[in-house]
Scaffold this motif. Structure first.
Motif, PDB file in Angstrom:
ATOM      1  N   ALA A  14      -5.254   6.558   2.458  1.00 30.84           N
ATOM      2  CA  ALA A  14      -6.268   5.714   3.056  1.00 30.84           C
ATOM      3  C   ALA A  14      -7.051   5.292   2.005  1.00 30.84           C
ATOM      4  N   GLU A  15      -7.173   5.975   0.846  1.00 29.44           N
ATOM      5  CA  GLU A  15      -7.865   5.179  -0.375  1.00 29.44           C
ATOM      6  C   GLU A  15      -7.318   3.807  -0.665  1.00 29.44           C
ATOM      7  N   VAL A  16      -5.916   3.853  -0.806  1.00 24.94           N
ATOM      8  CA  VAL A  16      -5.200   2.718  -1.506  1.00 24.94           C
ATOM      9  C   VAL A  16      -5.241   1.712  -0.281  1.00 24.94           C
ATOM     10  N   MET A  17      -5.236   1.816   1.197  1.00 22.06           N
ATOM     11  CA  MET A  17      -5.468   0.940   2.098  1.00 22.06           C
ATOM     12  C   MET A  17      -6.765   0.317   2.128  1.00 22.06           C
ATOM     13  N   ASN A  18      -7.708   1.035   2.033  1.00 21.56           N
ATOM     14  CA  ASN A  18      -8.909   0.513   1.884  1.00 21.56           C
ATOM     15  C   ASN A  18      -9.070  -0.445   0.724  1.00 21.56           C
ATOM     16  N   ALA A  19      -8.434  -0.116  -0.468  1.00 23.93           N
ATOM     17  CA  ALA A  19      -8.581  -1.072  -1.444  1.00 23.93           C
ATOM     18  C   ALA A  19      -7.920  -2.450  -1.151  1.00 23.93           C
ATOM     19  N   TYR A  20      -6.664  -2.328  -0.653  1.00 24.98           N
ATOM     20  CA  TYR A  20      -6.005  -3.666  -0.406  1.00 24.98           C
ATOM     21  C   TYR A  20      -6.872  -4.324   0.790  1.00 24.98           C
ATOM     22  N   ASP A  21      -7.266  -3.731   1.730  1.00 25.88           N
ATOM     23  CA  ASP A  21      -7.826  -4.385   2.986  1.00 25.88           C
ATOM     24  C   ASP A  21      -9.088  -5.188   2.584  1.00 25.88           C
ATOM     25  N   THR A  22      -9.953  -4.289   1.361  1.00 25.11           N
ATOM     26  CA  THR A  22     -10.987  -5.027   0.965  1.00 25.11           C
ATOM     27  C   THR A  22     -10.885  -6.293   0.284  1.00 25.11           C
ATOM     28  N   VAL A  23      -9.681  -6.175  -0.657  1.00 23.06           N
ATOM     29  CA  VAL A  23      -9.356  -7.587  -1.337  1.00 23.06           C
ATOM     30  C   VAL A  23      -8.976  -8.623  -0.414  1.00 23.06           C
ATOM     31  N   ARG A  24      -8.150  -8.233   0.532  1.00 24.53           N
ATOM     32  CA  ARG A  24      -7.613  -9.281   1.466  1.00 24.53           C
ATOM     33  C   ARG A  24      -8.847  -9.879   2.257  1.00 24.53           C
ATOM     34  N   ARG A  25     -10.011  -9.111   2.566  1.00 31.72           N
ATOM     35  CA  ARG A  25     -11.155  -9.583   3.221  1.00 31.72           C
ATOM     36  C   ARG A  25     -11.905 -10.390   2.472  1.00 31.72           C
ATOM     37  N   ARG A  26     -12.224 -10.209   1.100  1.00 30.59           N
ATOM     38  CA  ARG A  26     -12.899 -11.128   0.121  1.00 30.59           C
ATOM     39  C   ARG A  26     -12.030 -12.383  -0.152  1.00 30.59           C
ATOM     40  N   GLU A  31       0.850  -1.026   0.176  1.00 30.62           N
ATOM     41  CA  GLU A  31      -0.147  -0.068   0.032  1.00 30.62           C
ATOM     42  C   GLU A  31       0.922   1.250   0.071  1.00 30.62           C
ATOM     43  N   TRP A  32       1.935   1.258   0.649  1.00 34.15           N
ATOM     44  CA  TRP A  32       2.811   2.474   0.907  1.00 34.15           C
ATOM     45  C   TRP A  32       3.601   2.622  -0.499  1.00 34.15           C
ATOM     46  N   LEU A  33       3.853   1.589  -1.421  1.00 38.47           N
ATOM     47  CA  LEU A  33       4.529   1.665  -2.406  1.00 38.47           C
ATOM     48  C   LEU A  33       3.513   2.271  -3.606  1.00 38.47           C
ATOM     49  N   CYS A  34       2.370   1.504  -3.367  1.00 37.98           N
ATOM     50  CA  CYS A  34       1.106   2.115  -4.551  1.00 37.98           C
ATOM     51  C   CYS A  34       0.805   3.448  -4.136  1.00 37.98           C
ATOM     52  N   ALA A  35       0.777   3.773  -3.035  1.00 40.43           N
ATOM     53  CA  ALA A  35       0.136   5.272  -2.864  1.00 40.43           C
ATOM     54  C   ALA A  35       1.379   6.291  -3.322  1.00 40.43           C
ATOM     55  N   HIS A  36       2.548   5.883  -3.483  1.00 44.91           N
ATOM     56  CA  HIS A  36       3.660   6.604  -4.171  1.00 44.91           C
ATOM     57  C   HIS A  36       3.707   6.479  -5.655  1.00 44.91           C
ATOM     58  N   GLY A  37       2.599   5.747  -6.134  1.00 48.16           N
ATOM     59  CA  GLY A  37       2.632   5.481  -7.742  1.00 48.16           C
ATOM     60  C   GLY A  37       3.748   4.454  -7.927  1.00 48.16           C
ATOM     61  N   VAL A  38       3.893   3.593  -7.121  1.00 46.13           N
ATOM     62  CA  VAL A  38       5.133   2.507  -7.476  1.00 46.13           C
ATOM     63  C   VAL A  38       4.703   1.365  -7.447  1.00 46.13           C
ATOM     64  N   CYS A  39       4.875   0.311  -8.481  1.00 41.70           N
ATOM     65  CA  CYS A  39       4.117  -1.019  -8.313  1.00 41.70           C
ATOM     66  C   CYS A  39       5.274  -2.021  -7.472  1.00 41.70           C
ATOM     67  N   SER A  40       4.558  -2.397  -6.727  1.00 41.52           N
ATOM     68  CA  SER A  40       5.465  -3.592  -5.692  1.00 41.52           C
ATOM     69  C   SER A  40       5.532  -4.935  -6.477  1.00 41.52           C
ATOM     70  N   VAL A  41       6.565  -5.411  -6.740  1.00 42.44           N
ATOM     71  CA  VAL A  41       6.744  -6.663  -7.952  1.00 42.44           C
ATOM     72  C   VAL A  41       7.227  -7.803  -7.079  1.00 42.44           C
ATOM     73  N   ARG A  42       6.751  -9.026  -6.996  1.00 42.62           N
ATOM     74  CA  ARG A  42       7.081  -9.985  -6.481  1.00 42.62           C
ATOM     75  C   ARG A  42       7.687 -10.929  -7.683  1.00 42.62           C
ATOM     76  N   LEU A  43       9.044 -11.256  -7.738  1.00 40.32           N
ATOM     77  CA  LEU A  43       9.802 -11.971  -8.838  1.00 40.32           C
ATOM     78  C   LEU A  43       9.674 -13.156  -8.651  1.00 40.32           C
ATOM     79  N   PRO A  44       9.322 -14.072  -9.661  1.00 38.82           N
ATOM     80  CA  PRO A  44       9.149 -15.484  -9.927  1.00 38.82           C
ATOM     81  C   PRO A  44      10.702 -16.080  -9.399  1.00 38.82           C
ATOM     82  N   ILE A  45      10.797 -16.815  -8.413  1.00 44.53           N
ATOM     83  CA  ILE A  45      12.254 -17.356  -8.057  1.00 44.53           C
ATOM     84  C   ILE A  45      12.505 -18.571  -8.613  1.00 44.53           C
ATOM     85  N   LEU A  46      13.472 -18.557  -9.419  1.00 44.48           N
ATOM     86  CA  LEU A  46      13.851 -19.940 -10.157  1.00 44.48           C
ATOM     87  C   LEU A  46      15.120 -20.404  -9.267  1.00 44.48           C
TER      88      LEU A  46
END
Length: 327
Positions: free
Chosen positions: A131-143, A20-35
Motif C-alpha cells: 500500500a505504501e508503494v502504491m500510494n507513492a506511485y499514485d501521488t507522483v502520477r497525480r502530480r 508498484e508490484w515489482l518495487c514492493a518486492h524490492g525489484v526495480c522495473s527497468v525500461r530499456l532504451p530501444i535503438l
C-alpha cells in the motif's frame, strides 16, 4: 517518500506489469532504451520487438517480463528466453476485460509474477508495504498529470519513463521549464514510441503545435486508474490488479470500446484539434485501428511511420502540411 531499496533489476516493457508490484518486492522495473536492431529484421518481425530483444542481450538486469498483450512481443519473449542468460517471465494478459473470470486470471498472473520475483531474490511484500508503494506511485502520477500543461512533451515523456523505475525521481525541476500554453493542441495516438522518436514531439512543438496528449504505448494511456484510498488499506493487491486491468485502454482489448471512451474523454478535456497516428510495420493490432480512428473521430488525422530513424523528410513534410491545415 523513501521506498524499499531495490536489490534487483528486471526489464519490462508492458503497462500491464505494475511497477508498484515489482518495487514492493524490492525489484526495480527497468525500461530499456530501444535503438535500431543491428541488422534488417526478418520478414514479419516487428522492428521494435527485434530491437528490444537486442537490447536485452546486454542489459544489466537479472530478469525480463513480457506479456501476451502484443503478439510480436510474445514472440520476442521466446527469442529472449533462448538468447538471454537470465530468466524470462511471460505474463498472460487476457484480451477480454468485462468478465470477473478475466479479472481473476489477471490477478492470478500477478501472483505468479510475484513468485517469479521471489525466486530471483525479491521479498514478498506485506499489505502495508504494498500500500505504501502504491500510494507513492499514485501521488507522483497525480502530480505529473497536474504539471503536464506546463511541460514540453519530451520532458513529460522522460518523466513518465523515470516514474516506472523510481517515482521519487520522476518529477523534473520546474524552474526554467518553458510555458507550453501556446500552439495548436495535438494528440499522438498509437503503439510504443521509442526514445529515438521523441524528436517527433520536438518537431510538432517547433512548428506551432502543442502536444497535449501522449496516447502512445508509453504515454498517459498506460496509466492505471487512480487508486481508491480505502481499498489501499483493506485490499491493496486487489486494488492494484483492478486499477491496472480495468483502467488501461489498449487496442488489443476486446471489445476495445475502453480505448475510444478514454480518447473521447481526453480529446474533449484537452481541446485536441488534430491527431497524429503512429504506424509501425508488422503491428497488425494498431494498423487495424487507423481506419476505425478516422471513422470514429471528426478531427483531422495524419498517419506517420515509426520504423525509420527519427523524423524523416517524408514525415516532416506530412506533419508540416498537417499543422498548416490546422491553422
Amino acid at each position: 517518500m523513501t521506498l524499499l531499496e531495490p536489490k534487483l533489476a528486471v526489464a519490462c516493457d508492458s503497462p500491464f506489469v505494475p511497477p508498484e508490484w515489482l518495487c514492493a518486492h524490492g525489484v526495480c522495473s527497468v525500461r530499456l532504451p530501444i535503438l535500431q536492431p543491428p541488422a534488417p529484421m526478418p520478414m514479419g518481425v516487428c522492428a521494435y520487438a527485434g530491437a528490444y530483444v537486442h537490447a536485452l542481450r546486454e542489459a544489466p538486469v537479472q530478469g525480463a517480463v513480457f506479456t501476451t498483450a502484443c503478439d510480436q512481443m510474445r514472440r520476442a519473449a521466446e527469442m529472449a528466453a533462448r538468447e538471454c542468460s537470465y530468466p524470462v517471465f511471460l505474463l498472460h494478459a487476457p484480451a477480454t476485460w468485462q468478465t470477473s473470470s478475466a479479472h481473476r486470471l489477471y490477478a492470478s498472473e500477478l501472483a505468479r509474477l510475484g513468485g517469479f520475483l521471489c525466486r530471483l531474490g525479491g521479498e514478498r511484500p506485506s499489505n502495508a508495504s504494498l500500500a505504501e508503494v502504491m500510494n507513492a506511485y499514485d501521488t507522483v502520477r497525480r502530480r505529473l498529470r497536474d504539471a503536464r500543461p506546463w511541460m514540453p512533451a519530451r520532458v513529460f515523456a522522460s518523466a513518465l519513463r523515470k516514474c516506472q523505475s523510481d517515482p521519487n525521481t520522476a518529477l523534473p525541476a520546474f524552474p526554467g521549464i518553458p510555458d507550453c500554453g501556446q500552439g495548436i493542441p495535438v494528440a499522438v495516438v498509437g503503439p510504443e514510441l521509442p526514445e529515438r522518436f521523441w524528436d517527433l514531439f520536438d518537431f510538432i512543438e517547433a512548428r506551432g503545435g502543442r502536444l497535449v496528449l501522449d496516447a502512445t504505448g508509453n504515454g498517459e494511456r498506460t496509466w492505471p486508474a487512480p487508486f481508491d484510498r480505502r481499498a489501499l488499506h483493506d485490499d491493496p493487491f486487489g486494488e492494484l490488479a483492478g486499477a491496472y486491468f480495468s483502467g488501461i485502454p489498449d487496442a488489443f482489448r476486446r471489445p476495445n470500446t475502453l480505448l475510444y471512451q478514454w480518447l473521447q474523454r481526453e480529446f474533449a478535456a484537452r481541446g485536441v484539434r488534430g491527431v497524429v497516428f503512429i504506424r509501425r510495420l508488422w503491428c497488425d493490432t494498431w494498423a487495424a485501428e487507423e481506419a476505425r480512428l478516422r471513422e470514429w473521430t471528426t478531427l483531422p488525422v495524419v498517419a506517420v511511420d515509426a520504423d525509420d530513424e527519427g523524423v524523416t523528410p517524408r514525415t516532416a513534410t506530412r506533419l508540416e502540411s498537417f499543422l498548416e491545415a490546422l491553422r
